[in-house]
Design an enzyme around this catalytic site. Structure first.
Site, PDB file in Angstrom:
ATOM      1  N   TYR A  57       0.839  -1.187   0.000  1.00 24.88           N
ATOM      2  CA  TYR A  57       0.000   0.000   0.000  1.00 24.88           C
ATOM      3  C   TYR A  57       0.883   1.250   0.000  1.00 24.88           C
ATOM      4  O   TYR A  57       1.547   1.562   0.997  1.00 24.88           O
ATOM      5  CB  TYR A  57      -0.918   0.038   1.219  1.00 24.88           C
ATOM      6  CG  TYR A  57      -1.894  -1.114   1.319  1.00 24.88           C
ATOM      7  CD1 TYR A  57      -2.218  -1.895   0.210  1.00 24.88           C
ATOM      8  CD2 TYR A  57      -2.513  -1.427   2.518  1.00 24.88           C
ATOM      9  CE1 TYR A  57      -3.120  -2.946   0.293  1.00 24.88           C
ATOM     10  CE2 TYR A  57      -3.420  -2.471   2.617  1.00 24.88           C
ATOM     11  CZ  TYR A  57      -3.710  -3.234   1.505  1.00 24.88           C
ATOM     12  OH  TYR A  57      -4.597  -4.279   1.601  1.00 24.88           O
ATOM     13  N   GLY A 201     -17.996  -2.793  -0.699  1.00 25.93           N
ATOM     14  CA  GLY A 201     -17.873  -2.781  -2.151  1.00 25.93           C
ATOM     15  C   GLY A 201     -16.985  -1.667  -2.677  1.00 25.93           C
ATOM     16  O   GLY A 201     -17.329  -1.010  -3.659  1.00 25.93           O
ATOM     17  N   GLY A 208     -22.323   6.681  -2.115  1.00 27.30           N
ATOM     18  CA  GLY A 208     -21.631   7.939  -2.374  1.00 27.30           C
ATOM     19  C   GLY A 208     -21.041   8.069  -3.770  1.00 27.30           C
ATOM     20  O   GLY A 208     -20.428   9.097  -4.086  1.00 27.30           O
TER      21      GLY A 208
END
Length: 323
Positions: A57, A201, A208
């Site tokens: 990451y 998801g 949003g």
């Protein structure tokens, strides 16, 4: 904060975890670091102390960010990180395992990792080789517990024969129900905790995201099949259903979707990711939501197990999934 046990003989952790990936520049623009750090602080206040990161990451950025925050607070967090995805591909070579661990320890600024995951099983390499090298880290005191990510029941069983596996991490949400085809039950049978990532998801189920234009130009999701073309349009109708069901219960879409994941079993500990305090607080509210049999029937009707929400990764990344 409620707690759950990871596996039959594993540690107790907060019933809801925190995925830290988005605190690095994965979804477009570089995140607001001050807000990310404030979110970590708020997580501690709320008792959300099961934190998840990975060496890939931000190519080390995420671990370094968390490590900086943890200085003087190490004992307040159950810290999980992952290794195995490199610029050159998936690497589960036994010689690489110790190297990856040392690099993560250095970036995190800690002397041990609570839960060390193999991020992806290397195709063609016996899982016994990689897990054997990971077990050496436990014996050396550098790692407390071992985990695997995106593996099949058969791979998990073989790994457990080498060393106890505390947790399996896989994508699982209302629109990603394939863990119900075997790995969820295998974890329960073998006494392994199940840690769903992307339980919302990748943000879609929050309601949003109404258009691909809502995503930053550099957002990784723009290249994800579920966020493109016909799949995107179809998935918007699924989000409308989540909104409808959530409104009927007087909760937010995020809380409804997370409550469903939390209800899959006491060995399930989801790690919704966020870099914002407001979203973190909203997610925490899911722990107070219990879905009724009527709710569950409505969910199964709207989100059947064989739902085709679009392929969850591009072809090259799908090929790395052992499950």
């Amino acid at each position: 904060m409620k707690s759950r046990r990871l596996g039959a003989d594993g540690p107790e952790v907060s019933a809801l975890g925190l995925g830290c990936m988005t605190m690095s520049p994965v979804y477009g623009q570089s995140p607001d670091e001050a807000e990310s750090l404030a979110t970590l602080g708020r997580a501690l206040e709320l008792g959300i102390t099961f934190w998840d990161t990975a060496d890939v990451y931000g190519m080390g950025h995420n671990e370094a960010l968390i490590g900086g925050f943890l200085a003087g607070r190490r004992d307040q967090v159950f810290l999980a990180t992952k290794f195995g995805i490199t610029r050159a591909g998936v690497n589960g070579d036994p010689g690489y395992v110790a190297e990856a661990c040392e690099a993560s320890l250095k970036r995190l600024g800690v002397d041990h990792i609570d839960l060390f995951y193999l991020h992806r099983a290397q195709p063609g390499r016996p899982i016994e080789e990689t897990v054997g090298a990971m077990a050496d880290l436990v014996h050396a005191g550098k790692v407390r517990f071992l985990g695997l990510s995106e593996v099949s029941p058969a791979t998990l069983e073989r790994a457990c024969a080498v060393h106890p596996i505390t947790a399996v991490q896989s994508e699982y949400s209302l629109w990603t129900r394939n863990p119900e085809d075997g790995i969820l039950a295998a974890c329960e049978r073998l006494g392994v905790g199940f840690v769903p990532y992307s339980p919302l998801g990748r943000g879609f189920l929050t309601g949003g995201i109404g258009s691909p234009e809502d995503l930053d130009a550099g957002d990784w999701r723009r290249g994800n099949p579920r966020f493109q073309g016909e799949a995107f349009a179809r998935n918007l109708t699924l989000v409308d259903k989540v909104r409808e069901l959530a409104a009927a219960r007087g909760v937010t879409p995020s809380q409804f979707a997370l409550a469903w994941v939390l209800g899959r079993g006491p060995h399930v500990v989801p790690i919704p990711g966020t870099r914002r305090r407001s979203f973190l607080e909203d997610n925490a509210g899911a722990l107070d939501v219990t879905l009724s049999s009527t709710d569950l029937a409505a969910i199964d009707a709207a989100f059947p197990r064989d739902l085709d929400a679009g392929q969850r990764y591009a072809d090259a990344m799908m090929a790395s999934l052992n499950g």
